[in-house]
Scaffold this motif. Structure first.
Motif, short mmCIF file in Angstrom:
data_model
loop_
_atom_site.label_atom_id
_atom_site.label_comp_id
_atom_site.label_asym_id
_atom_site.label_seq_id
_atom_site.Cartn_x
_atom_site.Cartn_y
_atom_site.Cartn_z
N GLU A 51 41.26 38.87 47.51
CA GLU A 51 42.10 37.82 48.09
C GLU A 51 42.01 36.50 47.33
O GLU A 51 42.66 35.54 47.69
N GLN A 52 41.19 36.48 46.31
CA GLN A 52 40.95 35.23 45.60
C GLN A 52 42.00 34.99 44.52
O GLN A 52 42.49 35.92 43.89
N ARG A 53 42.32 33.71 44.35
CA ARG A 53 43.25 33.31 43.30
C ARG A 53 42.62 33.65 41.95
O ARG A 53 41.43 33.40 41.74
N SER A 54 43.41 34.19 41.07
CA SER A 54 42.94 34.60 39.75
C SER A 54 42.25 33.43 39.04
O SER A 54 42.74 32.30 39.06
N GLY A 55 41.10 33.72 38.46
CA GLY A 55 40.37 32.71 37.70
C GLY A 55 39.44 31.83 38.51
O GLY A 55 38.78 30.96 37.96
N THR A 56 39.37 32.03 39.82
CA THR A 56 38.51 31.16 40.64
C THR A 56 37.28 31.88 41.17
O THR A 56 36.47 31.28 41.87
N ILE A 104 46.64 48.50 46.77
CA ILE A 104 45.40 47.99 46.16
C ILE A 104 44.57 49.13 45.59
O ILE A 104 43.95 49.00 44.53
N TRP A 105 44.56 50.28 46.29
CA TRP A 105 43.68 51.38 45.85
C TRP A 105 43.96 51.77 44.41
O TRP A 105 43.04 51.94 43.61
N GLY A 106 45.23 51.92 44.06
CA GLY A 106 45.57 52.35 42.72
C GLY A 106 45.80 51.22 41.73
O GLY A 106 45.74 51.43 40.52
N ASP A 107 46.05 50.01 42.25
CA ASP A 107 46.40 48.90 41.36
C ASP A 107 45.21 48.04 40.92
O ASP A 107 45.29 47.38 39.90
N ARG A 108 44.16 48.02 41.70
CA ARG A 108 43.02 47.13 41.41
C ARG A 108 41.78 47.94 40.99
O ARG A 108 40.72 47.82 41.59
N LEU A 109 41.94 48.73 39.95
CA LEU A 109 40.87 49.62 39.50
C LEU A 109 39.67 48.89 38.92
O LEU A 109 38.60 49.48 38.78
N GLU A 110 39.84 47.61 38.58
CA GLU A 110 38.71 46.84 38.06
C GLU A 110 37.70 46.50 39.17
O GLU A 110 36.57 46.11 38.89
N VAL A 111 38.10 46.66 40.41
CA VAL A 111 37.23 46.41 41.56
C VAL A 111 36.60 47.75 41.97
O VAL A 111 37.29 48.77 42.04
N ALA A 112 35.31 47.73 42.24
CA ALA A 112 34.57 48.95 42.58
C ALA A 112 35.22 49.67 43.77
O ALA A 112 35.69 49.02 44.70
N PRO A 113 35.23 51.02 43.74
CA PRO A 113 35.83 51.78 44.84
C PRO A 113 35.27 51.41 46.21
O PRO A 113 36.03 51.30 47.17
#
Length: 191
Positions: A51-56, A104-113
């Motif tokens: 939920e955080q703004r990118s880069g913060t 989010i499940w398929g789009d945010r793969l950089e975040v741990a499962p």
């Protein structure tokens, strides 16, 4: 249905018999999360990385991105009145929220499962809570939520199976690993 029950007729609430029961509140919150909740969670550093703004994210107080913030589940207090309409999302916003969460499940793969699962699961519980409080009948959303949980059970069980071969479950045997999961609506459930 008993004589005092409420029922939805043509999108409106109708009383059976002479009951004085009030109709449920109808949500007016047109965002996935109220600005008040988002600001409070930002202030107390309770924002998910999702939920955080990118880069913060490295800042002492990461900033909320209102396009990503989603109302979190809060257990209702016993005997408390229902939330006001301004804190409840109407059906079309709940549908948008479920689309966002399952994406989010398929789009945010950089975040741990595990982080993605915990976030999505909590926010889907809040969706179910909004449906319940408003007495909205939305089986198409509940099917998608149930499918998410079934697929996650299968995926985590499959993952566990790799580490502990004796832990096979019937559900895990029927589904592939994480990367093969699809949480998009199936053609038979598309609106």
């Amino acid at each position: 249905m008993d004589d005092g029950a409420l029922s939805r007729v043509g999108g409106a609430w109708a009383h059976g018999g002479g009951s004085t029961a009030r109709p449920p509140p109808l949500g007016t919150l047109l965002a996935m999360c109220s600005p008040a909740e988002a600001t409070e969670r930002e202030k107390f550093r309770e924002l998910s990385v999702l939920e955080q703004r990118s880069g913060t994210h490295l800042q002492k107080y990461p900033a909320v991105d209102m396009a990503l913030a989603v109302k979190r589940y809060q257990r209702p207090a016993a005997g408390a009145p229902p939330p006001p309409p301004a804190e409840l999302r109407p059906l079309h916003v709940l549908e948008k929220t479920v689309d966002h969460l399952l994406g989010i499940w398929g789009d945010r793969l950089e975040v741990a499962p595990a982080v993605r699962y915990t976030f999505i699961s909590d926010r889907l519980r809040a969706v179910q809570q909004d449906l319940t409080v408003q007495r909205i009948h939305a089986p198409h959303l509940l099917v998608r939520i149930a499918r998410f949980h079934a697929l996650m059970e299968a995926a985590f069980a499959s993952h566990e199976q790799v580490r502990h071969p004796q832990a096979t479950t019937p559900v895990a045997q029927g589904y592939g690993p994480f990367r093969q999961l699809s949480l998009r609506p199936s053609p038979c459930h598309a609106a």
